[in-house]
Motif scaffolding. Structure first.
Motif, mmCIF file in Angstrom:
data_model
loop_
_atom_site.group_PDB
_atom_site.id
_atom_site.type_symbol
_atom_site.label_atom_id
_atom_site.label_comp_id
_atom_site.label_asym_id
_atom_site.label_seq_id
_atom_site.Cartn_x
_atom_site.Cartn_y
_atom_site.Cartn_z
ATOM 1 N N ALA A 17 0.868 -1.209 0.103
ATOM 2 C CA ALA A 17 -0.205 -0.098 0.084
ATOM 3 C C ALA A 17 1.015 1.159 -0.179
ATOM 4 O O ALA A 17 1.894 1.220 0.575
ATOM 5 C CB ALA A 17 -1.169 0.052 1.276
ATOM 6 N N TRP A 45 -17.255 6.792 -0.720
ATOM 7 C CA TRP A 45 -16.297 6.000 -0.064
ATOM 8 C C TRP A 45 -16.601 4.468 -0.630
ATOM 9 O O TRP A 45 -17.926 4.071 -0.630
ATOM 10 C CB TRP A 45 -16.145 5.855 1.038
ATOM 11 C CG TRP A 45 -15.602 7.372 1.991
ATOM 12 C CD1 TRP A 45 -14.945 8.451 1.210
ATOM 13 C CD2 TRP A 45 -15.561 7.638 3.354
ATOM 14 N NE1 TRP A 45 -14.479 9.175 1.996
ATOM 15 C CE2 TRP A 45 -15.024 8.860 3.313
ATOM 16 C CE3 TRP A 45 -15.925 6.616 4.484
ATOM 17 C CZ2 TRP A 45 -14.724 9.442 4.540
ATOM 18 C CZ3 TRP A 45 -15.679 7.455 5.622
ATOM 19 C CH2 TRP A 45 -14.962 8.791 5.625
ATOM 20 N N ALA A 103 -5.338 -3.019 -1.702
ATOM 21 C CA ALA A 103 -4.436 -2.112 -0.970
ATOM 22 C C ALA A 103 -3.555 -1.144 -1.930
ATOM 23 O O ALA A 103 -3.343 -0.341 -1.481
ATOM 24 C CB ALA A 103 -3.642 -2.888 -0.019
ATOM 25 N N SER A 151 -4.979 2.205 -2.702
ATOM 26 C CA SER A 151 -5.628 2.889 -1.663
ATOM 27 C C SER A 151 -5.231 4.249 -1.679
ATOM 28 O O SER A 151 -5.892 5.103 -1.217
ATOM 29 C CB SER A 151 -5.205 2.432 -0.459
ATOM 30 O OG SER A 151 -3.905 2.177 -0.378
ATOM 31 N N LEU A 204 -11.288 5.383 -1.925
ATOM 32 C CA LEU A 204 -10.968 3.984 -1.394
ATOM 33 C C LEU A 204 -10.381 3.651 0.041
ATOM 34 O O LEU A 204 -9.213 4.443 -0.041
ATOM 35 C CB LEU A 204 -10.009 3.360 -2.615
ATOM 36 C CG LEU A 204 -9.797 1.701 -2.280
ATOM 37 C CD1 LEU A 204 -11.238 1.076 -2.206
ATOM 38 C CD2 LEU A 204 -8.673 1.356 -3.345
ATOM 39 N N ILE A 205 -10.803 3.049 0.807
ATOM 40 C CA ILE A 205 -10.416 3.060 2.128
ATOM 41 C C ILE A 205 -10.398 1.403 2.397
ATOM 42 O O ILE A 205 -11.112 0.796 2.450
ATOM 43 C CB ILE A 205 -11.344 3.457 3.295
ATOM 44 C CG1 ILE A 205 -11.414 5.002 3.053
ATOM 45 C CG2 ILE A 205 -10.783 3.545 4.681
ATOM 46 C CD1 ILE A 205 -12.559 5.576 3.817
ATOM 47 N N VAL A 206 -9.081 0.913 2.809
ATOM 48 C CA VAL A 206 -8.658 -0.590 3.034
ATOM 49 C C VAL A 206 -8.308 -0.768 4.414
ATOM 50 O O VAL A 206 -7.592 0.002 4.859
ATOM 51 C CB VAL A 206 -7.615 -1.030 1.905
ATOM 52 C CG1 VAL A 206 -7.424 -2.600 2.148
ATOM 53 C CG2 VAL A 206 -8.127 -0.774 0.419
ATOM 54 N N ALA A 243 -5.446 4.492 2.662
ATOM 55 C CA ALA A 243 -6.240 5.782 2.234
ATOM 56 C C ALA A 243 -5.451 6.783 2.006
ATOM 57 O O ALA A 243 -4.214 6.879 2.085
ATOM 58 C CB ALA A 243 -7.510 6.087 3.161
#
Length: 328
Positions: free
Chosen positions: A62, A157, A174, A177, A182-184, A204
């Motif tokens: 990420a 989101w 990820a 992100s 996009l939130i992982v 994120a």
């Protein structure tokens, strides 16, 4: 508070025994061997160690990650970072998501996985567990990224909970992100078997991570947890060997259930199936000191984690054989 697996005190109170085989969580029974800790890990205020965030970003592939006190902390905080929104939570899934989005002024509804694409135009936030807990189902990364782009175009989101993603790395988003909206969420509790350290990560965009960090406040992750996780995230040899071991064990559990006429699905860490006699199965196993996860709400079924050793596998097989005979 919602009910979760791992509640062995409840098991003991209900059934009065102390020799439990706990298969209720989906947590790796072969936890990472915790290293010796520096003495001052217990003494100093646990200021954030940048090395931990870097190690997490490298391990999870990420761009940027924020350490939090378990993904539960992020699940509880994220709904507080948005004005009232239309929220869709995939169902069935980890119940804490729907619980907290429903508590903070949002219009929340739960939608089956097969209907998520159709539900997308009518929501501002979508929450998806991938792989799903409890079913193990996965959504292809390209589909998730398409949903994220559509939501971001209207200020929305996509929250992807990848707590069980360590053994399904090709399904992770990820790496993407850094894109808007996009939130992982990731966890060291499942694959590393370190649920007790209460540590997870959020990937994120930087601005959103800053908002989340401000909301959570200082010293959210203990010093010992930071040291332990840093060692685990850097230990590539252990990770590779454990992925192979869990892959074999997950396949073994699937075969064992199939031998007893149970058509299950899942991932390397657990199996799940819609059981018509779910309460009876749960009772049958509990009477034999085997604690499984009973689902009665969004999906009536059973989730089984991995036994820790040969004795545990034998104990499970005997209980399944007795169940099959009783059901015949």
């Amino acid at each position: 508070m919602l009910e979760h697996g791992g509640n062995l005190r409840d098991a003991a109170l209900r059934f009065g025994r102390d020799d439990w085989l706990d298969l209720s969580t989906g947590i790796n029974p072969h936890w990472y061997p915790v290293p010796a800790l520096a003495g001052n890990a217990w003494h100093r205020l646990p200021e954030a160690d940048p090395a931990l965030a870097r190690a997490a970003a490298e391990y999870y592939d990420a761009p940027l990650m924020l350490p939090v006190a378990g993904t539960q902390a992020a699940i509880q905080a994220l709904p507080r970072l948005r004005p009232p929104s239309r929220v869709v939570v995939a169902a069935p899934s980890y119940a804490e998501h729907a619980h907290h989005w429903g508590r903070h002024g949002h219009s929340m509804r739960q939608v089956p996985y097969a209907e998520l694409d159709a539900a997308l135009p009518a929501c501002d936030v979508m929450v998806v567990c991938n792989p799903n807990n409890p079913t193990g189902a996965t959504v292809p990364p390209q589909q998730l990224l398409g949903w994220a782009a559509q939501l971001a175009a209207r200020g929305g989101w996509l929250v992807v909970d990848e707590a069980f993603g360590d053994t399904a790395r090709d399904a992770s988003v990820a790496a993407h992100s850094g894109q808007t909206g996009l939130i992982v969420l990731r966890s060291v509790g499942k694959f590393f078997g370190l649920a007790g350290v209460r540590l997870g990560f959020v990937a994120a965009q930087p601005a959103l991570l800053n908002e989340l960090a401000d909301l959570l406040g200082p010293w959210t992750v203990s010093g010992p947890a930071q040291e332990i996780a840093l060692a685990a995230l850097r230990d590539r040899a252990w990770q590779s060997a454990m992925r192979r071991q869990l892959g074999d064990s997950g396949a073994r559990l699937h075969r064992l259930l199939a031998e007893h006429h149970i058509d299950s699905s899942g991932c390397a860490l657990f199996q799940w199936w819609p059981e018509p006699r779910a309460e009876q199965f749960w009772q049958h196993m509990a009477e034999r000191g085997i604690w499984v996860r009973l689902f009665q709400q969004a999906a009536r079924g059973i989730r089984l984690g991995l036994p820790p050793d040969a004795a545990g596998w034998q104990r499970l097989e005997v209980a399944l054989t007795e169940w099959t005979k009783e059901a015949a």
